[in-house]
Design an enzyme around this catalytic site. Structure first.
Site, PDB file in Angstrom:
ATOM      1  N   LEU A  94      14.367  68.368   1.612  1.00 51.40           N
ATOM      2  CA  LEU A  94      15.419  68.274   2.629  1.00 51.40           C
ATOM      3  C   LEU A  94      16.227  69.553   2.777  1.00 51.40           C
ATOM      4  O   LEU A  94      16.694  69.862   3.873  1.00 51.40           O
ATOM      5  CB  LEU A  94      16.327  67.079   2.329  1.00 51.40           C
ATOM      6  N   HIS A  95      16.381  70.317   1.707  1.00 49.58           N
ATOM      7  CA  HIS A  95      17.225  71.512   1.804  1.00 49.58           C
ATOM      8  C   HIS A  95      16.645  72.593   2.724  1.00 49.58           C
ATOM      9  O   HIS A  95      17.343  73.536   3.060  1.00 49.58           O
ATOM     10  CB  HIS A  95      17.538  72.086   0.418  1.00 49.58           C
TER      11      HIS A  95
END
Length: 187
Positions: A94-95
């Site tokens: 997700l980052h």
């Protein structure tokens, strides 16, 4: 570089209730390998780009786990997610992406999971003020420069998970500066 973190995660957290795990963007397969080594009843599938699947197959074979870990060529943004798994695992995924793309991924996870299915997210989290801890802040600055994303705070990630339909969100301490966020599909 991720294998020590994978071993720490497998040793520290209970995956005994998981029988089939989809490791989305699983790279070399190190998390699936560590989890399968520690949790003997776990079957894993590493879902990755075709070339990465070929690399992962070699590592999986080296650990003698070809009978318990498979790979599937897959584009997490543009293809339906494989079904038939009681849990999905996202580590350091997700980052890399903005909120809109993260929400798209989380919704894909939601629709792929059965009722009662679990989503496991392995990420470093920023504190609510977004100024620490220092390793996470430094890594987030790297993400801002080289990706579309950033490190999330727990409240930011919780908001995205709730918007995707997932509930019962827990934050469990991982190894080093990592957290394991667990969310459940109730619908």
């Amino acid at each position: 570089q991720s294998f020590p973190s994978a071993v720490g995660l497998a040793d520290k957290h209970d995956f005994s209730h998981v029988s089939r795990l989809l490791d989305v963007g699983g790279g070399s397969g190190c998390f699936s390998i560590a989890l399968a080594l520690y949790w003997q009843n776990l079957q894993c599938t590493v879902a990755e780009r075709p070339l990465v699947c070929e690399i992962a197959k070699n590592y999986i074979s080296d650990f003698g786990l070809s009978n318990r870990i498979e790979t599937v060529a897959f584009d997490m943004f543009n293809e339906d997610w494989p079904a038939g798994f009681d849990a999905i695992f996202l580590s350091n995924i997700l980052h890399d992406w903005n909120d809109e793309k993260c929400l798209h991924l989380l919704r894909n996870a939601f629709f792929s999971l059965p009722k009662g299915g679990k989503l496991f997210i392995h990420e470093m989290l920023l504190d609510d003020k977004k100024n620490g801890p220092w390793p996470t802040t430094a890594f987030s600055l790297t993400m801002l420069r080289f990706t579309e994303g950033k490190q999330f705070s727990l409240s930011e990630l919780t908001e995205l998970l709730l918007r995707s339909g997932l509930r019962d969100i827990e934050n469990k301490q991982g190894s080093a500066f990592y957290s394991l966020i667990v969310a459940t599909k109730f619908q």
